[in-house]
Structure formats: structure tokens, C-alpha cells
Design an enzyme around this catalytic site. Structure first.
Site, mmCIF file in Angstrom:
data_model
loop_
_atom_site.group_PDB
_atom_site.id
_atom_site.type_symbol
_atom_site.label_atom_id
_atom_site.label_comp_id
_atom_site.label_asym_id
_atom_site.label_seq_id
_atom_site.Cartn_x
_atom_site.Cartn_y
_atom_site.Cartn_z
ATOM 1 C CG HIS A 16 -1.749 -1.180 1.508
ATOM 2 N ND1 HIS A 16 -2.060 -1.722 2.577
ATOM 3 C CD2 HIS A 16 -2.556 -2.165 0.436
ATOM 4 C CE1 HIS A 16 -2.957 -2.752 2.122
ATOM 5 N NE2 HIS A 16 -3.061 -2.955 0.954
ATOM 6 C CE LYS A 41 1.469 3.577 5.417
ATOM 7 N NZ LYS A 41 1.059 2.520 4.705
ATOM 8 C CE1 TYR A 83 -1.266 2.339 8.862
ATOM 9 C CE2 TYR A 83 -1.545 0.171 10.166
ATOM 10 C CZ TYR A 83 -1.838 1.053 9.193
ATOM 11 O OH TYR A 83 -3.131 1.036 8.869
ATOM 12 C CG ASP A 89 -4.191 -5.684 -0.233
ATOM 13 O OD1 ASP A 89 -4.536 -4.444 -0.430
ATOM 14 O OD2 ASP A 89 -3.968 -6.112 0.900
#
Length: 183
Positions: free
Chosen positions: A61, A71, A130, A166
Site C-alpha cells: 500500500h 510510517k 503504525y 489487494d
């Protein structure tokens, strides 16, 4: 806190000091002052938490500029194989895959700069935390297919559990990066 270079510009593993005794342990997972002293100046604006059963693969992603996200990722519970791909055109490591096992035992984290596609495989039931440098913006999300043959990522999972979303992401070859060129 130890900051460990990965060989890819901006991508670092962070290993915090952990203080343990017979009661358990204590560790700081984020202290802005200590991060800045270590040269990490990323501002975080959003925290996310996910739970994945063993065998789940999430990714790869990303968010496109102007909502690209750096992140700071870690496994709060369990063990994950964190995986990133450099998607910065002109970078010496463009298209390079980096993997790092993040565990609740080690309490390590990975700082993933903007300009990377990110995913992970749950090697056991895991809670994943995250911090993000930009708020989520649905219209700027994108990704690369988790099983792209050119990237040849070994996720360490025999029969991965993948979301429908995905499974429909484009290949690396067909992916169009609009991140700034690295000079």
C-alpha cells in the site's frame, strides 16, 4: 534507542531500550525529542492499529502526493514480516525490496519514508501499530500487487490470506510512480 541503517536512504530500523524485570517490561515506543536527536524529524499526525490472524498478507500500500505518508510501524503483539519497496524514481534503490521482522519480543520498529510501498505478513496472530505523517485520503491511495513476479517477494507464508482489494492491485511493471525523482 538504537537507529540501525538498512542500506536504503531514509529507511531505518529503530530498536528501543527495553527495561525488564520479573514484573514485565517498560519501553518508550515514541519520544519526539529522542527521535529528533537521532536525526528523525518526521511529524506524525495519525495512529492506526490493525489486527491480523496468522497468514494474512496486507499490501503493498501507499498514498500518492500530496498525501504521501511516512510510517513508523511495529508489532505491538505477535510477529510480522514487514516489507517495503522503494518507488522513488531515480533512487539508487528504486524497485528494491527490503524486509524486516518486527516482533513484540524485540519491540523494534521500522521508519518507512514517503515514497515506499508498504505491506506485511502476519507470521502469527498480530496487532500492528503504525504512526502516519499524513492523514488517510482515499482518493490518493494506491499500491502494487503483493505477489508481483518482478519483485519476487517471499512473504514467509505458505497459503497467504489476501483481501480482494489487494489481489487486484497493479504489477510493479504497470505501476506509475508520481513521487518526486531522487537526484
Amino acid at each position: 534507542m538504537e537507529v540501525k541503517e538498512t542500506g536504503i536512504e531514509g529507511l531505518v530500523e529503530i530498536i528501543p531500550a527495553v527495561f525488564s524485570d520479573d514484573r514485565g517490561f517498560f519501553t518508550e515506543i515514541y519520544n519526539r525529542q529522542n527521535f529528533v536527536k537521532s536525526g528523525i524529524t518526521t511529524e506524525f499526525v495519525q495512529d492506526n492499529l490493525s489486527y491480523s490472524v496468522k497468514g494474512v498478507v496486507r499490501g503493498l500500500h501507499l498514498q500518492y502526493p500530496p498525501h504521501a505518508q511516512a510510517k513508523l510501524v511495529r508489532a505491538v503483539k505477535g510477529r510480522v514480516l514487514d516489507t517495503v519497496v522503494d518507488i522513488r524514481p531515480g533512487s539508487d534503490t528504486f524497485g528494491k525490496v527490503f524486509q524486516c521482522e518486527l516482533t513484540d519480543k524485540k519491540n523494534n520498529a521500522l521508519l518507512v519514508p514517503a515514497g515506499f510501498a508498504h505491506g506485511f505478513a502476519a507470521l502469527e496472530d498480530s496487532i500492528f501499530l503504525y504512526k502516519c505523517s499524513s492523514h488517510y485520503a482515499h482518493e490518493f491511495e494506491g499500491g502494487i500487487c503483493w505477489n508481483d513476479p518482478e519483485l519476487a517477494i517471499n512473504w514467509g507464508i505458505e497459503k497467504p490470506i489476501i483481501s480482494e482489494k489487494d489481489s487486484k492491485l497493479p504489477s510493479f511493471k504497470d505501476f506509475q510512480s508520481n513521487f518526486n525523482k531522487v537526484s
